[in-house]
Motif scaffolding. Structure first.
Motif, short mmCIF file in Angstrom:
data_model
loop_
_atom_site.label_atom_id
_atom_site.label_comp_id
_atom_site.label_asym_id
_atom_site.label_seq_id
_atom_site.Cartn_x
_atom_site.Cartn_y
_atom_site.Cartn_z
N SER A 109 58.05 0.43 72.31
CA SER A 109 58.88 1.59 72.61
C SER A 109 58.14 2.89 72.29
CB SER A 109 60.19 1.52 71.81
OG SER A 109 60.96 0.40 72.19
N GLY A 110 57.36 2.87 71.19
CA GLY A 110 56.56 4.04 70.87
C GLY A 110 55.53 4.35 71.95
N ILE A 111 54.89 3.30 72.48
CA ILE A 111 53.94 3.50 73.58
C ILE A 111 54.65 4.08 74.80
CG2 ILE A 111 52.42 2.31 75.22
CD1 ILE A 111 51.81 0.28 73.00
N SER A 140 55.62 8.84 78.29
CA SER A 140 56.58 9.75 78.90
C SER A 140 56.32 11.19 78.50
CB SER A 140 58.00 9.36 78.51
OG SER A 140 58.27 8.03 78.88
N LEU A 141 56.16 11.43 77.20
CA LEU A 141 55.93 12.79 76.72
C LEU A 141 54.61 13.35 77.25
CD1 LEU A 141 57.20 12.61 73.03
CD2 LEU A 141 58.41 13.33 75.08
N ALA A 177 64.47 4.64 76.62
CA ALA A 177 63.75 5.54 75.73
C ALA A 177 62.89 6.52 76.52
CB ALA A 177 62.89 4.74 74.76
N MET A 178 62.24 6.04 77.58
CA MET A 178 61.40 6.91 78.41
C MET A 178 62.25 7.95 79.14
SD MET A 178 58.78 4.07 80.00
CE MET A 178 57.45 5.19 80.43
N VAL A 190 61.75 14.19 68.71
CA VAL A 190 62.40 13.67 69.92
C VAL A 190 61.92 12.24 70.19
CG1 VAL A 190 62.55 13.91 72.43
CG2 VAL A 190 62.80 15.91 70.96
N MET A 191 60.62 12.02 69.99
CA MET A 191 60.05 10.69 70.21
C MET A 191 60.67 9.66 69.28
SD MET A 191 56.02 9.63 69.99
CE MET A 191 55.48 7.92 70.12
#
Length: 437
Positions: free
Chosen positions: A104-106, A111-112, A333-334, A359-360
């Motif tokens: 999810s972090g990736i 996305s960011l 999440a993205m 936000v992430m």
């Protein structure tokens, strides 16, 4: 037969609501564009937005904010606690949680990166954006007036751990609330007694009640969307359509990179399978997810695909996929990350690196706690917007295209669950072989 009829009725009602939301979006957009071209400076327009469309939109947002804290807390606590429900799968649960957070972090990082490079919300007239920002809803104003400067560095890191959870809830400090819910869920995993089972049942009941109330609130979404879009289109005109198209393009690009880039690498290197064969095997589940826009509704199909097509161990597949329907939602999440940054760009709100990292983190935890139903990410997005000082009513800008994007991100969510089950199964096979050696 009764349950099947009820499920069919709920799906039909959900589909009807999505069409109503689209109709509201188009109605507000068209009427707003007509006003923009014919009477941009008329006094009656200000009266309508001040006394009619504005209050209706604010009522909708306030109802969402009223329910979002109990919804996220109960969903996150239940999602974490269920990972330790079966003692024989405790190790699998821990690995699933770690895998979910890392992937999810990736996803959110991709996305960011894209939304900052392509800037789909940039280029709007700063004077117009600031004027609308000045007229933002009370939720955003409260955030802006409450704390002055946004904390950064070590102070921001310390602030995610609440000293007083009640105060954190009252201040809508969603990241601190999520951290509390995360620790509370871990506590329920560690303490297995009759009392904690009753507490877990109470959290499940809170989740179900809040979801039902959220469903009632969502029924007024078509009217609220029409009001949001009228306000935005009457002020921004045709530039609104251009930015909206760019936003949709960036979301689809990010979802595509995660699906065919990151997932392919995970399947190839961690699960040691052919990505092409994998995507061919899970095609049925992906199509079902795209059609229903619900991870929960697709769960039976996903389980059957995992067991029959991918030949995954039954106990692992069912555990990982059941948890993944709520916890492993990369697409959600993205979508949340891109939407927040896009609207910040659109309204001219500059977010620092520390704010974007915040936000992430919220999006990662939000992906764990978001309900696997259509429009389940809507409350999270609205709350994050308030956190970073973006007008919460700006969410109306994206709701009209949310149905299509919801279908796309749900397909990514379900495919990601199957990727997780495949990777975790491969890891368990490796561990078993090492133990036998």
């Amino acid at each position: 037969m009764t349950n099947e009829a009820t499920d069919a009725g709920e799906k039909k009602a959900a589909l009807s609501l999505q069409w109503q939301m689209l109709a509201g979006f188009l109605t507000g957009l068209i009427v707003g564009l007509i006003v923009y071209m014919t009477a941009p400076d008329a006094r009656w327009v200000d009266s309508v937005t001040t006394y009619v469309t504005g209050p209706i939109g604010q009522i909708f947002l306030r109802l969402l904010f009223m329910l979002v804290i109990p919804l996220l807390v109960s969903a996150l606590i239940v999602g974490i606690a269920e990972m330790g429900e079966l003692r024989s799968l405790r190790r699998v649960g821990v690995r699933t949680l770690v895998y979910t957070l890392i992937v999810s972090g990736i996803a959110v990082a991709v996305s960011l990166l894209l939304v900052n490079l392509l800037r789909p919300g940039g280029g709007v007239d700063p004077a117009q954006a600031q004027a609308l920002l000045a007229d933002a809803g009370q939720g955003a104003k409260a955030i802006l007036d409450r704390g002055g400067e946004t904390p950064s560095g070590m102070e921001a890191l310390l602030n995610i751990i609440p000293q007083n959870i009640v105060r954190a809830m009252a201040d809508n400090d969603i990241l601190a609330v999520m951290v509390f819910a995360l620790f509370f869920g871990i506590g329920l995993v560690l303490v297995q007694t009759k009392e904690t089972q009753l507490l877990l049942s109470a959290m499940e009941g809170l989740f179900e009640v809040t979801m039902r109330l959220m469903g009632i609130v969502i029924r007024i979404a078509p009217v609220a969307i029409a009001c949001f879009m009228f306000n935005l289109a009457a002020q921004f005109g045709w530039d609104l359509l251009i930015r909206l198209s760019a936003y949709v393009g960036v979301v689809l690009l990010a979802l595509g990179l995660q699906m065919f880039g990151v997932y392919s690498l995970l399947i190839a290197f961690l699960a040691r399978r052919s990505p092409l064969r994998f995507f061919a095997a899970v095609q049925e589940a992906s199509v079902m997810a795209f059609a229903t826009a619900s991870s929960n509704a697709t769960l039976p199909t996903a389980i059957r695909v995992a067991e029959d097509n991918l030949r995954l161990p039954r106990r692992i597949a069912r555990f990982v996929l059941t948890i993944g329907a709520t916890a492993n939602q990369n697409g959600t999440a993205m979508f949340e990350g891109i939407t927040v940054i896009f609207l910040a760009q659109f309204f001219g709100v500059d977010l620092s690196l520390s704010q974007q990292l915040m936000v992430m983190l919220v999006c990662i935890l939000g992906g764990v706690g978001t309900a696997g139903v259509p429009a389940g990410s809507l409350p999270v997005v609205a709350m994050i917007l308030g956190m970073v000082g973006v007008p919460p009513e700006g969410i109306g800008l994206v709701l009209g295209v949310d149905r299509f994007l919801d279908m796309c991100r749900t397909a990514l969510n379900v495919t990601g669950d199957l990727v997780a089950a495949t990777v975790i199964s491969a890891g368990e096979d490796d561990g078993r072989q090492a133990a036998q050696a």
